[in-house]
Motif scaffolding. Structure first.
Motif, PDB file in Angstrom:
ATOM      1  N   TYR A  23      52.386  42.120  43.542  1.00 41.09           N
ATOM      2  CA  TYR A  23      52.141  42.915  42.336  1.00 41.09           C
ATOM      3  C   TYR A  23      50.798  43.626  42.327  1.00 41.09           C
ATOM      4  O   TYR A  23      50.523  44.407  41.407  1.00 41.09           O
ATOM      5  N   VAL A  24      49.963  43.407  43.322  1.00 36.81           N
ATOM      6  CA  VAL A  24      48.683  44.118  43.376  1.00 36.81           C
ATOM      7  C   VAL A  24      48.907  45.626  43.436  1.00 36.81           C
ATOM      8  O   VAL A  24      48.246  46.389  42.725  1.00 36.81           O
ATOM      9  N   THR A  25      49.860  46.070  44.266  1.00 35.22           N
ATOM     10  CA  THR A  25      50.115  47.511  44.362  1.00 35.22           C
ATOM     11  C   THR A  25      50.676  48.062  43.049  1.00 35.22           C
ATOM     12  O   THR A  25      50.391  49.194  42.677  1.00 35.22           O
ATOM     13  N   GLU A  26      51.465  47.247  42.343  1.00 36.10           N
ATOM     14  CA  GLU A  26      51.983  47.671  41.035  1.00 36.10           C
ATOM     15  C   GLU A  26      50.832  47.830  40.041  1.00 36.10           C
ATOM     16  O   GLU A  26      50.786  48.782  39.264  1.00 36.10           O
ATOM     17  N   ALA A  27      49.911  46.883  40.064  1.00 33.36           N
ATOM     18  CA  ALA A  27      48.756  46.949  39.166  1.00 33.36           C
ATOM     19  C   ALA A  27      47.916  48.185  39.462  1.00 33.36           C
ATOM     20  O   ALA A  27      47.450  48.866  38.543  1.00 33.36           O
ATOM     21  N   GLN A  28      47.742  48.494  40.733  1.00 32.95           N
ATOM     22  CA  GLN A  28      46.977  49.685  41.104  1.00 32.95           C
ATOM     23  C   GLN A  28      47.695  50.953  40.671  1.00 32.95           C
ATOM     24  O   GLN A  28      47.078  51.863  40.117  1.00 32.95           O
ATOM     25  N   ALA A  29      48.994  51.024  40.901  1.00 32.38           N
ATOM     26  CA  ALA A  29      49.760  52.221  40.548  1.00 32.38           C
ATOM     27  C   ALA A  29      49.747  52.480  39.049  1.00 32.38           C
ATOM     28  O   ALA A  29      49.764  53.624  38.610  1.00 32.38           O
ATOM     29  N   HIS A  30      49.717  51.399  38.262  1.00 35.38           N
ATOM     30  CA  HIS A  30      49.776  51.532  36.803  1.00 35.38           C
ATOM     31  C   HIS A  30      48.412  51.358  36.144  1.00 35.38           C
ATOM     32  O   HIS A  30      48.308  51.394  34.917  1.00 35.38           O
ATOM     33  N   ARG A  31      47.389  51.112  36.953  1.00 35.22           N
ATOM     34  CA  ARG A  31      46.031  50.898  36.446  1.00 35.22           C
ATOM     35  C   ARG A  31      46.016  49.831  35.352  1.00 35.22           C
ATOM     36  O   ARG A  31      45.464  50.014  34.275  1.00 35.22           O
ATOM     37  N   ASP A  32      46.681  48.726  35.691  1.00 34.71           N
ATOM     38  CA  ASP A  32      46.826  47.631  34.726  1.00 34.71           C
ATOM     39  C   ASP A  32      46.731  46.296  35.464  1.00 34.71           C
ATOM     40  O   ASP A  32      47.709  45.834  36.056  1.00 34.71           O
ATOM     41  N   LEU A  33      45.569  45.691  35.425  1.00 38.92           N
ATOM     42  CA  LEU A  33      45.368  44.401  36.090  1.00 38.92           C
ATOM     43  C   LEU A  33      45.857  43.232  35.253  1.00 38.92           C
ATOM     44  O   LEU A  33      45.752  42.086  35.679  1.00 38.92           O
ATOM     45  N   GLU A  34      46.422  43.513  34.094  1.00 40.20           N
ATOM     46  CA  GLU A  34      46.919  42.462  33.205  1.00 40.20           C
ATOM     47  C   GLU A  34      48.446  42.346  33.242  1.00 40.20           C
ATOM     48  O   GLU A  34      49.045  41.825  32.298  1.00 40.20           O
ATOM     49  N   LEU A  35      49.058  42.822  34.301  1.00 40.79           N
ATOM     50  CA  LEU A  35      50.512  42.677  34.417  1.00 40.79           C
ATOM     51  C   LEU A  35      50.875  41.194  34.336  1.00 40.79           C
ATOM     52  O   LEU A  35      50.219  40.363  34.972  1.00 40.79           O
ATOM     53  N   PRO A  36      51.900  40.830  33.581  1.00 42.24           N
ATOM     54  CA  PRO A  36      52.273  39.413  33.459  1.00 42.24           C
ATOM     55  C   PRO A  36      52.452  38.678  34.791  1.00 42.24           C
ATOM     56  O   PRO A  36      52.030  37.531  34.895  1.00 42.24           O
ATOM     57  N   PRO A  37      53.025  39.308  35.832  1.00 42.28           N
ATOM     58  CA  PRO A  37      53.136  38.570  37.095  1.00 42.28           C
ATOM     59  C   PRO A  37      51.776  38.231  37.723  1.00 42.28           C
ATOM     60  O   PRO A  37      51.685  37.317  38.533  1.00 42.28           O
ATOM     61  N   LEU A  38      50.737  38.967  37.348  1.00 45.21           N
ATOM     62  CA  LEU A  38      49.402  38.682  37.872  1.00 45.21           C
ATOM     63  C   LEU A  38      48.655  37.663  37.029  1.00 45.21           C
ATOM     64  O   LEU A  38      47.762  36.983  37.524  1.00 45.21           O
ATOM     65  N   THR A  39      49.021  37.563  35.777  1.00 40.97           N
ATOM     66  CA  THR A  39      48.308  36.635  34.883  1.00 40.97           C
ATOM     67  C   THR A  39      49.058  35.325  34.663  1.00 40.97           C
ATOM     68  O   THR A  39      48.508  34.393  34.086  1.00 40.97           O
ATOM     69  N   GLU A  40      50.303  35.256  35.121  1.00 40.15           N
ATOM     70  CA  GLU A  40      51.093  34.029  34.981  1.00 40.15           C
ATOM     71  C   GLU A  40      50.386  32.880  35.701  1.00 40.15           C
ATOM     72  O   GLU A  40      49.896  33.046  36.819  1.00 40.15           O
ATOM     73  N   THR A  41      50.344  31.736  35.066  1.00 45.92           N
ATOM     74  CA  THR A  41      49.709  30.564  35.669  1.00 45.92           C
ATOM     75  C   THR A  41      50.742  29.735  36.423  1.00 45.92           C
ATOM     76  O   THR A  41      51.952  29.892  36.226  1.00 45.92           O
ATOM     77  N   LEU A  42      50.244  28.829  37.233  1.00 49.11           N
ATOM     78  CA  LEU A  42      51.141  27.931  37.961  1.00 49.11           C
ATOM     79  C   LEU A  42      51.945  27.086  36.982  1.00 49.11           C
ATOM     80  O   LEU A  42      53.153  26.903  37.169  1.00 49.11           O
TER      81      LEU A  42
END
Length: 160
Positions: free
Chosen positions: A24-43
């Motif tokens: 999801y890093v590339t998705e975050a970069q493309a959308h300029r959104d580092l708070e995408l749920p797949p990136l902030t989801e915890t274990l």
């Protein structure tokens, strides 16, 4: 050579979270959104989802045992004819090899017979995702704006 997708469990949660974040890093970069749920989801949140009986997680491992692709299929109890496909991820170094397509086909084959509609969404700047889904008969059904200023594109595939 295609790999055989397998069901993932809570024992796979750590590897799944690592794969999800990498993909999801590339998705975050493309959308300029580092708070995408797949990136902030915890274990813990991921484990809680994986133990739900209504969620099926499928994954593909390479010959070394590394998890290189995964998808989740939560059942939609309020609409028994529909299923949701979520968090389809492929390791960045494995993209373009057909693993996403393989998981799409596998997921569709393992749906309950009453499911006649498969739904998903992706960001409007996810050009590769939109091409992948469009090439597999998913049709755009709507857009939802996000607080970050881009839209989520909703897609549906009608199954036989």
């Amino acid at each position: 050579m295609p790999y055989e997708p397998m069901t993932l469990t809570t024992a796979d949660a750590g590897q799944l979270l690592t794969l999800q974040r990498a993909a999801y890093v590339t998705e975050a970069q493309a959308h300029r959104d580092l708070e995408l749920p797949p990136l902030t989801e915890t274990l813990d949140e991921l484990i809680t989802e994986l133990v739900q009986p209504a969620v099926t997680a499928l994954g593909i491992r390479d010959d070394t045992g590394r998890l290189i692709a995964a998808v989740r299929l939560p059942r939609m109890n309020h609409e028994p004819h529909a299923a949701e496909l979520g968090r389809l991820v492929v390791a960045p170094d494995q993209q373009g090899r057909g693993l996403g397509t393989q998981l799409l086909h596998h997921a569709e084959m393992h749906l309950q017979p009453r499911v006649t509609e498969l739904r998903l969404f992706t960001g409007e700047h996810s050009e590769a995702n939109l091409r992948l889904y469009g090439g597999h008969s998913y049709r755009k059904t709507g857009r939802t704006p996000t607080p970050a200023g881009y839209a989520l594109i909703h897609l549906t595939k009608h199954l036989n």
